[in-house]
Design a protein around this motif. Structure first.
Motif, PDB file in Angstrom:
ATOM      1  N   MET A  94      30.844  31.739  37.196  1.00 41.15           N
ATOM      2  CA  MET A  94      32.035  31.936  36.432  1.00 41.15           C
ATOM      3  C   MET A  94      31.721  32.527  35.255  1.00 41.15           C
ATOM      4  O   MET A  94      32.075  32.620  34.317  1.00 41.15           O
ATOM      5  CB  MET A  94      32.939  30.923  36.746  1.00 41.15           C
ATOM      6  CG  MET A  94      34.116  30.748  37.823  1.00 41.15           C
ATOM      7  SD  MET A  94      35.068  29.461  37.940  1.00 41.15           S
ATOM      8  CE  MET A  94      36.639  30.211  36.526  1.00 41.15           C
ATOM      9  N   PHE A 122      34.184  32.925  31.577  1.00 42.92           N
ATOM     10  CA  PHE A 122      34.884  31.781  31.327  1.00 42.92           C
ATOM     11  C   PHE A 122      34.618  30.194  30.694  1.00 42.92           C
ATOM     12  O   PHE A 122      33.325  29.944  31.023  1.00 42.92           O
ATOM     13  CB  PHE A 122      35.704  31.050  33.157  1.00 42.92           C
ATOM     14  CG  PHE A 122      36.381  32.311  33.721  1.00 42.92           C
ATOM     15  CD1 PHE A 122      37.278  32.598  34.171  1.00 42.92           C
ATOM     16  CD2 PHE A 122      35.356  33.566  34.136  1.00 42.92           C
ATOM     17  CE1 PHE A 122      38.043  33.298  34.494  1.00 42.92           C
ATOM     18  CE2 PHE A 122      35.824  34.326  35.637  1.00 42.92           C
ATOM     19  CZ  PHE A 122      37.972  34.626  35.165  1.00 42.92           C
ATOM     20  N   GLU A 124      38.256  26.192  31.945  1.00 41.15           N
ATOM     21  CA  GLU A 124      38.678  27.376  32.406  1.00 41.15           C
ATOM     22  C   GLU A 124      38.016  27.083  34.103  1.00 41.15           C
ATOM     23  O   GLU A 124      39.048  27.220  34.817  1.00 41.15           O
ATOM     24  CB  GLU A 124      39.090  29.263  32.033  1.00 41.15           C
ATOM     25  CG  GLU A 124      39.764  29.141  30.763  1.00 41.15           C
ATOM     26  CD  GLU A 124      39.265  30.774  30.695  1.00 41.15           C
ATOM     27  OE1 GLU A 124      40.330  31.189  29.991  1.00 41.15           O
ATOM     28  OE2 GLU A 124      38.606  30.683  30.297  1.00 41.15           O
ATOM     29  N   LEU A 169      40.209  25.921  37.413  1.00 42.79           N
ATOM     30  CA  LEU A 169      40.101  26.676  38.868  1.00 42.79           C
ATOM     31  C   LEU A 169      39.495  25.719  39.803  1.00 42.79           C
ATOM     32  O   LEU A 169      39.980  25.592  40.852  1.00 42.79           O
ATOM     33  CB  LEU A 169      39.208  27.431  38.595  1.00 42.79           C
ATOM     34  CG  LEU A 169      38.820  28.490  40.136  1.00 42.79           C
ATOM     35  CD1 LEU A 169      40.068  28.812  40.638  1.00 42.79           C
ATOM     36  CD2 LEU A 169      38.154  29.419  39.933  1.00 42.79           C
ATOM     37  N   ARG A 193      47.732  30.696  40.596  1.00 39.04           N
ATOM     38  CA  ARG A 193      46.470  30.584  40.010  1.00 39.04           C
ATOM     39  C   ARG A 193      45.564  30.907  39.969  1.00 39.04           C
ATOM     40  O   ARG A 193      44.845  31.814  39.570  1.00 39.04           O
ATOM     41  CB  ARG A 193      46.276  29.220  39.380  1.00 39.04           C
ATOM     42  CG  ARG A 193      45.741  28.777  38.491  1.00 39.04           C
ATOM     43  CD  ARG A 193      45.447  27.135  37.874  1.00 39.04           C
ATOM     44  NE  ARG A 193      47.001  26.415  37.514  1.00 39.04           N
ATOM     45  CZ  ARG A 193      47.178  25.308  37.858  1.00 39.04           C
ATOM     46  NH1 ARG A 193      46.475  24.342  39.035  1.00 39.04           N
ATOM     47  NH2 ARG A 193      48.458  24.917  38.234  1.00 39.04           N
ATOM     48  N   PHE A 204      43.066  33.894  38.289  1.00 40.87           N
ATOM     49  CA  PHE A 204      41.612  33.794  37.739  1.00 40.87           C
ATOM     50  C   PHE A 204      40.801  35.226  38.512  1.00 40.87           C
ATOM     51  O   PHE A 204      39.988  35.529  37.813  1.00 40.87           O
ATOM     52  CB  PHE A 204      40.826  32.727  38.062  1.00 40.87           C
ATOM     53  CG  PHE A 204      40.830  31.966  37.176  1.00 40.87           C
ATOM     54  CD1 PHE A 204      40.196  30.817  37.004  1.00 40.87           C
ATOM     55  CD2 PHE A 204      41.676  30.516  37.771  1.00 40.87           C
ATOM     56  CE1 PHE A 204      40.334  30.253  35.879  1.00 40.87           C
ATOM     57  CE2 PHE A 204      42.116  29.332  36.623  1.00 40.87           C
ATOM     58  CZ  PHE A 204      41.408  29.180  36.033  1.00 40.87           C
ATOM     59  N   GLU A 205      41.237  35.095  40.197  1.00 41.80           N
ATOM     60  CA  GLU A 205      40.722  36.623  39.979  1.00 41.80           C
ATOM     61  C   GLU A 205      40.748  38.179  39.292  1.00 41.80           C
ATOM     62  O   GLU A 205      40.095  38.351  39.132  1.00 41.80           O
ATOM     63  CB  GLU A 205      40.748  36.795  41.455  1.00 41.80           C
ATOM     64  CG  GLU A 205      40.485  38.227  42.937  1.00 41.80           C
ATOM     65  CD  GLU A 205      40.634  39.501  43.321  1.00 41.80           C
ATOM     66  OE1 GLU A 205      39.980  39.835  43.361  1.00 41.80           O
ATOM     67  OE2 GLU A 205      42.868  39.603  42.165  1.00 41.80           O
ATOM     68  N   THR A 242      41.513  38.432  36.532  1.00 41.31           N
ATOM     69  CA  THR A 242      40.443  38.096  34.844  1.00 41.31           C
ATOM     70  C   THR A 242      38.995  38.558  35.257  1.00 41.31           C
ATOM     71  O   THR A 242      38.601  39.222  34.680  1.00 41.31           O
ATOM     72  CB  THR A 242      40.979  36.727  34.354  1.00 41.31           C
ATOM     73  OG1 THR A 242      42.409  36.621  34.644  1.00 41.31           O
ATOM     74  CG2 THR A 242      39.982  36.765  33.398  1.00 41.31           C
ATOM     75  N   ALA A 243      38.810  37.865  36.244  1.00 41.91           N
ATOM     76  CA  ALA A 243      37.310  37.689  37.416  1.00 41.91           C
ATOM     77  C   ALA A 243      37.543  39.800  36.686  1.00 41.91           C
ATOM     78  O   ALA A 243      36.529  40.387  36.585  1.00 41.91           O
ATOM     79  CB  ALA A 243      36.812  37.107  38.124  1.00 41.91           C
TER      80      ALA A 243
END
Length: 132
Positions: free
Chosen positions: A58, A63, A67, A71, A95, A99-100, A102-103
């Protein structure tokens, strides 16, 4: 090997993280050694290594430690074995989905930056080729 413990040096080799970084992540509350040896050495499990690998993955995506902690807390809650209400499972999965997404966006941004960097190095190489 799930029941075996490793000292921090082996964990550092396995995760490709410096000892100092592992200790920093411990201080930040992202990972904690599962046990301590008789001599007080930190002892880690495969689960701890997997957790550190998530953190390592991450960080290059920008991140923050907060953050990453969020996660990890989310996945810990899902993996806790507790009976969760369907709404809570949905909230936790939502949630993770965030994150997925954003990644994915950050990976695309990095790909664009890499393409620009490769174009630049190609321009330099071409310029050097003309001068020879």
């Amino acid at each position: 090997m799930s029941g075996q413990h490793m000292q921090i040096g082996e964990v550092a080799v396995r995760t490709e993280l410096p000892l100092r970084t592992i200790r920093h992540y411990e201080d930040a509350g992202l990972v904690a050694p599962s046990a301590r040896s008789q001599g007080g050495f930190r002892l880690y499990t495969e689960s701890d290594v997997a957790r550190l690998t998530v953190v390592r993955s991450m960080k290059p995506l920008g991140f923050t430690l907060d953050e990453i902690r969020t996660l990890l807390e989310t996945t810990d809650r899902l993996d806790s074995g507790e009976q969760l209400a369907p709404w809570e499972v949905g909230q936790l999965l939502g949630r993770i989905r965030g994150f997925e997404q954003t990644a994915q966006r950050r990976v695309e941004d990095l790909r664009a930056q890499l393409a620009q960097a490769e174009e630049f190095t190609g321009t330099l190489a071409a310029r050097l080729g003309r001068r020879r």
